[in-house]
Design an enzyme around this catalytic site. Structure first.
Site, mmCIF file in Angstrom:
data_model
loop_
_atom_site.group_PDB
_atom_site.id
_atom_site.type_symbol
_atom_site.label_atom_id
_atom_site.label_comp_id
_atom_site.label_asym_id
_atom_site.label_seq_id
_atom_site.Cartn_x
_atom_site.Cartn_y
_atom_site.Cartn_z
ATOM 1 N N ILE A 11 0.845 -1.194 0.000
ATOM 2 C CA ILE A 11 0.000 0.000 0.000
ATOM 3 C C ILE A 11 0.878 1.241 0.000
ATOM 4 O O ILE A 11 1.687 1.450 0.918
ATOM 5 C CB ILE A 11 -0.923 0.038 1.238
ATOM 6 C CG1 ILE A 11 -1.712 -1.257 1.380
ATOM 7 C CG2 ILE A 11 -1.870 1.239 1.159
ATOM 8 C CD1 ILE A 11 -2.457 -1.378 2.704
ATOM 9 N N ASP A 65 9.383 7.540 -1.708
ATOM 10 C CA ASP A 65 8.804 8.601 -2.527
ATOM 11 C C ASP A 65 8.548 7.975 -3.885
ATOM 12 O O ASP A 65 9.495 7.638 -4.612
ATOM 13 C CB ASP A 65 9.787 9.773 -2.637
ATOM 14 C CG ASP A 65 9.200 10.960 -3.396
ATOM 15 O OD1 ASP A 65 8.262 10.757 -4.191
ATOM 16 O OD2 ASP A 65 9.691 12.091 -3.204
ATOM 17 N N ASN A 92 -2.242 4.006 -3.895
ATOM 18 C CA ASN A 92 -3.041 5.009 -3.208
ATOM 19 C C ASN A 92 -2.367 6.376 -3.156
ATOM 20 O O ASN A 92 -3.046 7.395 -3.063
ATOM 21 C CB ASN A 92 -3.336 4.523 -1.778
ATOM 22 C CG ASN A 92 -3.864 5.630 -0.895
ATOM 23 O OD1 ASN A 92 -5.009 6.063 -1.031
ATOM 24 N ND2 ASN A 92 -3.030 6.124 0.018
ATOM 25 N N TYR A 158 -5.085 18.552 -11.425
ATOM 26 C CA TYR A 158 -5.448 17.373 -10.644
ATOM 27 C C TYR A 158 -6.401 16.484 -11.444
ATOM 28 O O TYR A 158 -6.225 15.259 -11.504
ATOM 29 C CB TYR A 158 -6.077 17.774 -9.315
ATOM 30 C CG TYR A 158 -6.512 16.589 -8.489
ATOM 31 C CD1 TYR A 158 -5.564 15.703 -7.969
ATOM 32 C CD2 TYR A 158 -7.852 16.338 -8.227
ATOM 33 C CE1 TYR A 158 -5.950 14.600 -7.221
ATOM 34 C CE2 TYR A 158 -8.247 15.241 -7.476
ATOM 35 C CZ TYR A 158 -7.293 14.374 -6.978
ATOM 36 O OH TYR A 158 -7.682 13.279 -6.245
ATOM 37 N N LYS A 162 -5.896 12.533 -12.701
ATOM 38 C CA LYS A 162 -6.814 11.440 -12.380
ATOM 39 C C LYS A 162 -7.504 10.897 -13.635
ATOM 40 O O LYS A 162 -7.873 9.711 -13.685
ATOM 41 C CB LYS A 162 -7.840 11.901 -11.336
ATOM 42 C CG LYS A 162 -7.237 12.065 -9.946
ATOM 43 C CD LYS A 162 -6.589 10.764 -9.452
ATOM 44 C CE LYS A 162 -6.057 10.858 -8.044
ATOM 45 N NZ LYS A 162 -5.470 9.590 -7.578
ATOM 46 N N VAL A 191 -14.225 13.014 0.307
ATOM 47 C CA VAL A 191 -13.715 12.247 1.444
ATOM 48 C C VAL A 191 -12.967 13.201 2.354
ATOM 49 O O VAL A 191 -12.057 13.905 1.898
ATOM 50 C CB VAL A 191 -12.752 11.125 1.004
ATOM 51 C CG1 VAL A 191 -12.371 10.262 2.207
ATOM 52 C CG2 VAL A 191 -13.362 10.269 -0.085
#
Length: 258
Positions: A11, A65, A92, A158, A162, A191
Site C-alpha cells: 500500500i 517517494d 493510493n 489534478y 486522475k 472524502v
C-alpha cells in the site's frame, strides 16, 4: 479462512488517510502488509500498533517517494523473503496542490502532481506486475477520483492526473486480460482526510469549509470498499467503482444543510 488471509498487500501513501485506513482493514483480514510512504515515523507507529493487535501477520515499512524510480527499485529488492511476492498492489499515493485556475498554475505544482499521481503509479506498477505475471496471480487496485471522471474549475491539473489514472487503469486491464491478474479502480467523491488540507496548502479552515453542512465519506468508507474489491472470488473483477456520499451527485453538486 478468508480469501485475503496470508496474502501480501503493498500500500502506497499508507501513513495517513485512505492508505492508513486500508492498512487497518487488510490487517483485520489477516493480510501481510508492506506499508510505503515518505513519513516513516508514522509508518513505524502504525506497524507497532498493528503488530500488537494482529499477532499472525507480517508488517514491513518502506520509506518511499513514489516519484523516485531508484527508491522503488531498492524497496522492492529489499523486501523480506516472506513478503517478496505481492498479491495486491494498492496504488493510493496521490496529492493535489492548490485550486488555481489553469492560467495561474505554478510549474512546480504541475510537476509534483503529475510526478506523484501518474508517474509514481506507473513506476510502482512496472516494478510489481511483472512478478505477478510470472506467478499468474495478483491484483492492482488504483485509487482514482471523481476528478478522473469529470473536470471542474480550479482542478485542471489534478483532474488531468486522475483522468490519466483512469486511462492507465483501463489500458492495463486490457493488456492483462489474458492473465488471471485483476485490475480495479476505486474513485471516491468527497472524502474528509488531510488530503484536503494539502489541497489548500495547509489551510485547514478552508479545507473544513468544503464539508460544512454535509456528511462526507471518511477514509474508512473507502478502505472497506478496497478490501471488499480485493476479497472477491478470483473470477470476479470490480473494474471501476465511483463512490459518493449520499449528499453528492457530481464533483460540484452537493446538498448542504442550511
Amino acid at each position: 479462512m478468508g480469501r485475503l488471509q496470508g496474502k501480501t498487500v503493498f500500500i502506497t501513501g499508507s501513513s495517513a488517510g485512505i492508505g492508513e485506513a486500508c492498512a487497518r482493514e487488510f490487517a483485520k483480514e489477516g493480510s501481510n502488509l508492506v506499508l510505503a510512504a515518505r513519513r516513516v515515523d508514522r509508518l513505524e507507529k502504525l506497524k507497532q500498533e498493528l503488530g500488537e493487535r494482529y499477532k499472525d501477520i507480517h508488517v514491513h515499512t518502506v520509506a518511499l517517494d513514489v516519484r523516485d524510480k531508484k527508491q522503488i527499485d531498492d524497496a522492492i529488492k529489499s523486501l523480506p523473503s516472506q513478503l517478496q511476492d505481492i498479491d495486491v498492489l494498492v496504488n493510493n499515493a496521490g496529492m493535489v496542490h492548490g485550486v488555481d485556475p489553469l492560467i495561474e498554475v505554478k510549474e512546480e505544482d504541475l510537476d509534483i502532481m503529475f510526478a506523484t499521481n501518474v508517474k509514481g503509479l506507473v513506476l510502482l506498477t512496472q516494478a510489481i506486475v511483472p512478478r505477478m505475471k510470472e506467478r499468474q496471480t495478483g491484483h492492482v487496485i488504483n485509487l482514482g477520483s471523481v476528478a478522473g471522471k469529470e473536470a471542474y474549475a480550479g482542478g485542471s491539473i489534478y483532474c488531468a492526473t486522475k483522468h490519466a489514472v483512469d486511462a492507465i487503469t483501463k489500458a492495463l486491464m486490457i493488456e492483462l486480460v489474458d492473465t488471471p491478474i485483476r485490475v480495479s479502480q476505486i474513485c471516491p467523491g468527497l472524502v474528509n482526510t488531510e488530503f484536503s488540507t494539502v489541497r489548500f496548502r495547509g489551510d485547514k479552515s478552508k479545507a473544513d469549509d468544503v464539508y460544512k453542512g454535509l456528511q462526507p465519506l471518511v477514509a474508512e468508507d473507502i478502505a472497506e470498499i478496497v478490501v471488499f474489491t480485493a476479497g472477491r472470488p478470483s473470477h470476479v473483477n470490480i473494474a471501476d467503482l465511483l463512490v459518493f456520499p449520499t449528499c453528492q451527485a457530481a464533483s460540484k453538486i452537493v446538498s448542504r444543510n442550511a
